[in-house]
Write a protein that holds these residues in place. Structure first.
Motif, PDB file in Angstrom:
ATOM      1  N   ALA A 122      17.706 -39.880 -44.484  1.00 49.28           N
ATOM      2  CA  ALA A 122      18.059 -39.939 -43.062  1.00 49.28           C
ATOM      3  C   ALA A 122      16.928 -40.586 -42.260  1.00 49.28           C
ATOM      4  N   SER A 126      17.175 -43.978 -40.061  1.00 44.47           N
ATOM      5  CA  SER A 126      16.811 -43.875 -38.653  1.00 44.47           C
ATOM      6  C   SER A 126      15.745 -44.901 -38.289  1.00 44.47           C
ATOM      7  N   THR A 148      25.019 -45.748 -39.170  1.00 45.54           N
ATOM      8  CA  THR A 148      25.709 -44.529 -39.589  1.00 45.54           C
ATOM      9  C   THR A 148      26.819 -44.831 -40.579  1.00 45.54           C
ATOM     10  N   ALA A 151      25.378 -45.496 -44.004  1.00 47.74           N
ATOM     11  CA  ALA A 151      24.613 -44.406 -44.623  1.00 47.74           C
ATOM     12  C   ALA A 151      25.382 -43.785 -45.787  1.00 47.74           C
ATOM     13  N   LYS A 156      24.981 -38.648 -44.639  1.00 40.38           N
ATOM     14  CA  LYS A 156      25.589 -39.252 -43.452  1.00 40.38           C
ATOM     15  C   LYS A 156      25.433 -38.387 -42.201  1.00 40.38           C
ATOM     16  N   SER A 157      25.692 -37.099 -42.307  1.00 35.45           N
ATOM     17  CA  SER A 157      25.600 -36.239 -41.124  1.00 35.45           C
ATOM     18  C   SER A 157      24.180 -36.150 -40.598  1.00 35.45           C
ATOM     19  N   ALA A 160      23.236 -39.514 -39.173  1.00 33.79           N
ATOM     20  CA  ALA A 160      23.933 -39.774 -37.914  1.00 33.79           C
ATOM     21  C   ALA A 160      23.165 -39.188 -36.736  1.00 33.79           C
ATOM     22  N   VAL A 163      19.763 -41.041 -36.332  1.00 38.51           N
ATOM     23  CA  VAL A 163      20.001 -42.391 -35.812  1.00 38.51           C
ATOM     24  C   VAL A 163      20.352 -42.328 -34.324  1.00 38.51           C
ATOM     25  N   VAL A 182      28.048 -43.387 -32.779  1.00 39.58           N
ATOM     26  CA  VAL A 182      27.622 -42.655 -33.980  1.00 39.58           C
ATOM     27  C   VAL A 182      28.645 -41.598 -34.350  1.00 39.58           C
ATOM     28  N   ALA A 186      30.728 -40.919 -37.790  1.00 36.53           N
ATOM     29  CA  ALA A 186      30.523 -39.675 -38.550  1.00 36.53           C
ATOM     30  C   ALA A 186      31.108 -38.522 -37.760  1.00 36.53           C
ATOM     31  N   VAL A 193      25.526 -34.591 -33.122  1.00 38.72           N
ATOM     32  CA  VAL A 193      25.101 -35.871 -32.556  1.00 38.72           C
ATOM     33  C   VAL A 193      25.016 -35.778 -31.038  1.00 38.72           C
TER      34      VAL A 193
END
Length: 285
Positions: A122, A126, A148, A151, A156-157, A160, A163, A182, A186, A193
């Motif tokens: 992640a 980012s 995202t 990824a 991914k989470s 996200a 990012v 984003v 996701a 997010v």
């Protein structure tokens, strides 16, 4: 094939002999070597540029920037190839390439994150997104969504949220749009997010973020949910990771070389003589 191989060998040999300096401006000869590699286009051009960067890792960002300026349509492929050849220069490469070809910010982000593969973290994702968004703030939402989307599923989470923070901090005026972009990429992490962006960028109100995320994901994310989630461990991690990425990106873009594309050679106009049939031309002996 032999011609391409020979050209690649010449370019790598030339660049090695000249020994680029860290982020230094290239001489005309050095710049011409990189531009010639970039001009090949496609995978061949990307490989040629990456080979030069690999032979001169300290100048990878400069090489990538010159290549992107020379052939912006292939900037994504070239940046991914250079980042693969010199992984330690990934953030610098993204910053330099997007600075040279800002319209390619999202494409560059997608290409670089994709080439990282399933081992990408992640934080790494980012970092890439923050560099691209800092270099091209007008592309912030597109960059965030691209990072995202690219990824790996396993992160991914987490990616996200990180990012969203790093890009929103790099382009605060687009924070609401970044969160929406984003979250759309996701949706499972939509509330996290939204909360992360609200906590990281106070100028973006939770109400505005919640509304935008709800629309982009076609779900309901309430202001109360955003407020509650702001104190969660996931949001705290995302804010810390994203803030670190944003800070590093600011430095990377600041020191990225400023390059200009090669001049466009315009061929001289073809002049066709016009013969007037009404004019009688006679020759005297």
């Amino acid at each position: 094939m032999k011609t391409r191989t020979l050209l690649l060998a010449v370019l790598v040999g030339l660049s090695t002999a000249l020994s680029f300096a860290q982020n230094a401006a290239l001489t005309d000869e050095q710049k011409a070597a990189v531009e010639a590699a970039a001009a090949q286009g496609g995978a061949t051009g990307a490989a040629a540029v990456a080979a030069i960067a690999q032979a001169n890792p300290g100048a990878a960002a400069t090489v990538a920037a010159v290549a992107a300026a020379a052939n912006p349509g292939n900037a994504a492929a070239m940046s991914a190839a250079v980042a693969t050849s010199v992984p330690s220069a990934t953030v610098a490469v993204v910053a330099a390439v997007v600075k040279a070809a800002p319209a390619q910010a999202a494409a560059v982000t997608t290409a670089v994150v994709t080439q990282m593969g399933s081992s990408a973290t992640a934080a790494q994702i980012s970092n890439v997104a923050a560099a691209a968004a800092t270099a091209a703030p007008a592309q912030a939402a597109a960059v965030a969504g691209a990072a995202t989307t690219a990824a790996p599923a396993a992160v991914k989470s987490a990616a996200a949220a990180a990012v969203a923070v790093s890009v929103a901090q790099s382009a605060p005026s687009a924070a609401v749009q970044v969160a929406a972009s984003v979250a759309q990429a996701a949706p499972a992490a939509a509330t996290t997010v939204a909360a992360a962006v609200a906590r990281a960028v106070p100028s973006a109100t939770p109400q505005a973020i919640a509304a935008a995320v709800s629309i982009s994901t076609n779900t309901t994310v309430t202001t109360a949910q955003v407020a509650t989630a702001q104190n969660s461990a996931a949001v705290t991690t995302a804010v810390n990771t994203g803030t670190t990425s944003s800070t590093a990106a600011t430095t990377a873009v600041a020191v990225a070389p400023v390059v200009t594309p090669p001049p466009v050679v315009v061929p001289p106009p073809v002049i066709t003589p016009v013969i007037n049939p009404d004019v009688n031309v006679s020759r005297s002996s």
